[in-house]
Motif scaffolding. Structure first.
Motif, PDB file in Angstrom:
ATOM      1  N   ARG A 466       0.833  -1.202   0.000  1.00 26.26           N
ATOM      2  CA  ARG A 466       0.000   0.000   0.000  1.00 26.26           C
ATOM      3  C   ARG A 466       0.868   1.253   0.000  1.00 26.26           C
ATOM      4  N   ILE A 470       2.591   5.327  -2.382  1.00 24.90           N
ATOM      5  CA  ILE A 470       2.838   6.659  -1.836  1.00 24.90           C
ATOM      6  C   ILE A 470       4.257   7.096  -2.172  1.00 24.90           C
ATOM      7  N   THR A 661     -13.373  11.569   1.984  1.00 24.08           N
ATOM      8  CA  THR A 661     -11.935  11.335   1.845  1.00 24.08           C
ATOM      9  C   THR A 661     -11.256  11.630   3.170  1.00 24.08           C
ATOM     10  N   THR A 674      -7.327   2.747   7.288  1.00 19.94           N
ATOM     11  CA  THR A 674      -7.947   1.935   6.232  1.00 19.94           C
ATOM     12  C   THR A 674      -8.598   0.693   6.822  1.00 19.94           C
ATOM     13  N   LYS A 687     -12.701   7.088   0.944  1.00 17.18           N
ATOM     14  CA  LYS A 687     -11.332   6.847   0.509  1.00 17.18           C
ATOM     15  C   LYS A 687     -10.360   7.283   1.604  1.00 17.18           C
ATOM     16  N   LYS A 689      -6.426   8.279   1.883  1.00 14.07           N
ATOM     17  CA  LYS A 689      -5.289   8.561   1.016  1.00 14.07           C
ATOM     18  C   LYS A 689      -4.239   9.401   1.730  1.00 14.07           C
ATOM     19  N   ASP A 690      -3.000   9.136   1.379  1.00 14.55           N
ATOM     20  CA  ASP A 690      -1.903   9.971   1.862  1.00 14.55           C
ATOM     21  C   ASP A 690      -1.937  11.291   1.102  1.00 14.55           C
ATOM     22  N   GLU A 693      -0.528  11.204  -2.343  1.00 17.54           N
ATOM     23  CA  GLU A 693      -1.412  10.655  -3.370  1.00 17.54           C
ATOM     24  C   GLU A 693      -2.407  11.712  -3.840  1.00 17.54           C
ATOM     25  N   LEU A 694      -2.966  12.456  -2.915  1.00 18.33           N
ATOM     26  CA  LEU A 694      -3.932  13.496  -3.278  1.00 18.33           C
ATOM     27  C   LEU A 694      -3.305  14.529  -4.206  1.00 18.33           C
ATOM     28  N   GLU A 697      -2.349  13.047  -7.758  1.00 19.18           N
ATOM     29  CA  GLU A 697      -3.536  12.853  -8.600  1.00 19.18           C
ATOM     30  C   GLU A 697      -4.096  14.168  -9.139  1.00 19.18           C
TER      31      GLU A 697
END
Length: 700
Positions: A466, A470, A661, A674, A687, A689-690, A693-694, A697
């Motif tokens: 996972r 990241i 999120t 998670t 979701k 997310k680190d 990642e945000l 994206e």
């Protein structure tokens, strides 16, 4: 001269001297017991630099300004009423003592006041009016704390506490006798020309109940004596009670260390006489013992502790209180065993004593000691400057290094760190596999070793599936910003955070020294990492091993890149429909005061919106993985309705925000949250997310 008056004042003086001697002896006795503990920061470096400005600042902020108390605003205000009331009363009580000791030589022994003696009646009148108002504020504060303890029965407080009842009664008596005495003086009309509002009202009440001018002086003298008797009683009682925090908490703040919050003490493993951790009370560093004497037993640490909040055995308050009891019970036995013996004979005599503290009480059970996530919430909450985490780590070190006692899961993680330099036990030769195809410079595999920043990937970022994503997304961000960076690849080892906080100081020091030597060999100056645990360790603890680096967390680094215009982050497509929340990592938050950088990053993606969980910033609830808990099984007591996994409680708080999120900034946190979302059966709608990642994206 009146012989009776002389005898009276001689008797008063004898009581005054006796009370002060008993008070001083009690304090000195306890300080002597405390400083028989293991030497702490009064060693090599501290002898060279005691950093007096830092200690005075600590004392001024936390004792005089009551900084930590005001973190709970209402309680802080009420405590301030009492504390500053004591300061104001210093002149009042000193005046009474002088009148008592020297009053027979003065014209009016019962009405001597320092402001009058030094500055005249007008100044004294102003001071007396201040005392009246302060007395009411003190009584307000006492009433609030009595209500919290015995009516509200707030968590963490002992409702069966005679010590609290005694002290509250004593302080209330001091206030009431002063108010009633000042009121009586207005009736006598021989002291104030114009009474103030409060003493004037009390004087009218005295008159209503039949006190005349002639009898008012007698009433005043009764109140004067009641006040003095209570002061003497207070001096005799307080040093032997939990309210000795009045003396020891200021000392505790003065001796606060100027080391980073995230730095644990370094054991000298080369010293054959070194104590590897603490179990016997005499082996605890003396600051741990001072913590015990400073503890007011308010329970704030207990209330904030994530393990205690989720029904576990751990109670940081009980640990510190029990250390105090062990100190007072066992140190005198140690003194007696050492008396009149050579050093060798004394050591043998003490060794024969039962002075161990682990498992001596339910609060100090092994289960309690292993329940700590080292989240620092207890230390942050403590109003008297105690460090419960340090005491727990000392006992863990003893269990691991001296007795080899730890859970099988933790033992496996230690073995994996020893063999493959990562807790998962994945082959060390695969540490850089996550970066394949990303064109990342590996220092050991290239002739061009010129980099501006070393990216410290960490074990999670290199081996956990996972968290590999990241790492890859963070590389994407740095490349977009044209950052000149590199990695150590297979030469990077585990930072050792879980080893040190799991009590295995020997393993930690081995890992730390290897990493420091490697980075110094490459001339590394600046490091960025996405793991708060690696961040804290390298930044705050590697200097103990010669590793002095400029270390930044990726939340700070990404925010800086964005603010400098090196990356352009757009608002996420789903930001208008969904809500965002952020989970504070303990190791970048409470330990390193990095709260706003990750929030700023999330707001860039969310369009400036951020829903805060009920516990956030410095009061953020731990995910449950710190302190090597990530590698240990968390036990839930099915018979206890309050018992649950820490990550489940924290995830519930985050889900309660209604966020779609949940942002994190820690590899441990993202895994725990998670898992919590999955357990809540919300993984399809929420979701996790680190922040890297945000951003990756939503790069323009």
């Amino acid at each position: 001269m009146d012989i009776g008056r002389i005898l009276f004042h001689l008797l008063f003086t004898a009581f005054f001297i006796a009370a002060n001697v008993v008070f001083a002896r009690a304090i000195i006795y306890r300080l002597r017991l405390i400083f028989q503990g293991r030497p702490a920061f009064f060693n090599e470096d501290a002898k060279k630099n005691l950093n007096l400005p830092f200690r005075l600042k600590s004392f001024f902020e936390n004792v005089i300004l009551q900084k930590k108390n005001f973190r709970e605003p209402l309680r802080g205000i009420m405590h301030a009423f009492i504390f500053y009331g004591f300061l104001v009363y210093t002149i009042h009580t000193t005046s009474q003592m002088i009148a008592g000791v020297f009053g027979y030589a003065m014209e009016d022994p019962y009405r001597f006041m320092l402001p009058d003696f030094l500055f005249g009646e007008s100044a004294n009148h102003v001071y007396e009016q201040i005392v009246n108002y302060v007395s009411l504020l003190v009584l307000t504060g006492l009433s609030f704390f009595a209500w919290r303890r015995w009516i509200q029965k707030a968590k963490g407080l002992d409702v069966h506490s005679p010590a609290s009842a005694i002290v509250i009664s004593m302080i209330a008596t001091l206030m009431v006798t002063t108010l009633l005495g000042n009121g009586a003086k207005t009736v006598a009309a021989t002291y104030f020309t114009e009474p103030g509002l409060i003493d004037g009202m009390i004087g009218r009440v005295w008159e209503m109940v039949g006190v005349s001018n002639s009898s008012a002086d007698l009433v005043f003298q009764i109140m004067w004596w009641g006040h003095i008797a209570t002061v003497f009683s207070f001096m005799l009682y307080v040093p032997t009670s939990k309210h000795a925090h009045l003396i020891f908490a200021p000392i505790n703040y003065f001796f606060a260390t100027d080391t980073p919050k995230g730095q644990l003490s370094k054991l000298n493993l080369e010293d054959e006489n070194a104590v590897w951790g603490s179990n016997r009370v005499e082996d605890f560093p003396w600051p741990n013992l001072l913590d015990g004497m400073s503890c007011i037993e308010c329970g704030r640490c207990q209330v904030e502790c994530p393990a205690n909040r989720t029904g576990k055995m751990l109670n940081p308050k009980a640990i510190i209180v029990e250390l105090k009891h062990q100190l007072l019970e066992k140190m005198p036995l140690i003194d007696a065993a050492r008396a009149g013996k050579t050093r060798e004979e004394a050591a043998e005599a003490v060794a024969a004593l039962d002075t161990g503290v682990i498992n001596s009480h339910e609060g100090l059970s092994e289960e309690s000691i292993w329940g700590c996530t080292t989240c620092f919430a207890c230390v942050e909450a403590c109003p008297v400057g105690n460090n419960q985490v340090n005491a727990i780590i000392e006992m863990r070190r003893h269990l691991v290094l001296a007795e080899s006692k730890m859970s099988p899961e933790l033992q496996k993680a230690f073995t994996n760190m020893e063999n493959n330099s990562n807790p998962w036990g994945v082959g060390a030769h695969t540490r850089a596999d996550w970066a394949q195809g990303l064109d990342v410079k590996v220092l050991g595999e290239t002739e061009d070793k010129n980099i501006d920043i070393l990216y410290w990937v960490g074990c999670a970022g290199a081996f956990d599936e996972r968290n590999k994503k990241i790492s890859q997304d963070f590389v994407k961000i740095m490349k977009k910003a044209n950052v000149n960076f590199g990695i150590l690849g297979t030469e990077e080892g585990c930072s050792g955070d879980s080893a040190r906080r799991g009590g295995n100081e020997y393993l930690y020091q081995t890992l730390a020294q290897q990493n420091v030597d490697t980075m110094n060999g490459y001339g590394v100056k600046k490091i960025v990492t996405a793991c708060p645990h690696c961040y804290n360790t390298i930044k705050n603890e590697y200097p103990q091993f010669g590793g002095n680096f400029d270390v930044v967390h990726h939340s700070e680094f990404i925010n800086q890149l964005s603010n400098e215009g090196k990356i352009d982050v757009k608002v996420a497509d789903d930001a208008a429909q969904g809500k965002f929340t952020y989970h504070d990592s303990c190791y970048i938050g409470r330990y390193n005061n990095n709260y706003e950088n990750p929030r700023d990053v999330v707001k860039k993606v969310s369009g400036g919106k951020l829903e805060e969980a009920v516990d956030h910033h410095s009061k953020g609830l731990c995910c449950g993985a710190g302190g090597a808990q990530y590698w240990m099984e968390e036990h839930v007591d099915e018979s206890n309705p309050e018992s649950m996994r820490v990550n489940s409680k924290r995830t519930g708080q985050l889900l309660d925000t209604g966020a779609s999120t949940i942002a994190t900034a820690c590899p441990f946190c993202i895994t725990m949250i998670t898992d919590g979302v999955k357990a809540a059966e919300k993984i399809d709608s929420v979701k996790v997310k680190d922040i890297a990642e945000l951003v990756a994206e939503n790069l323009k």
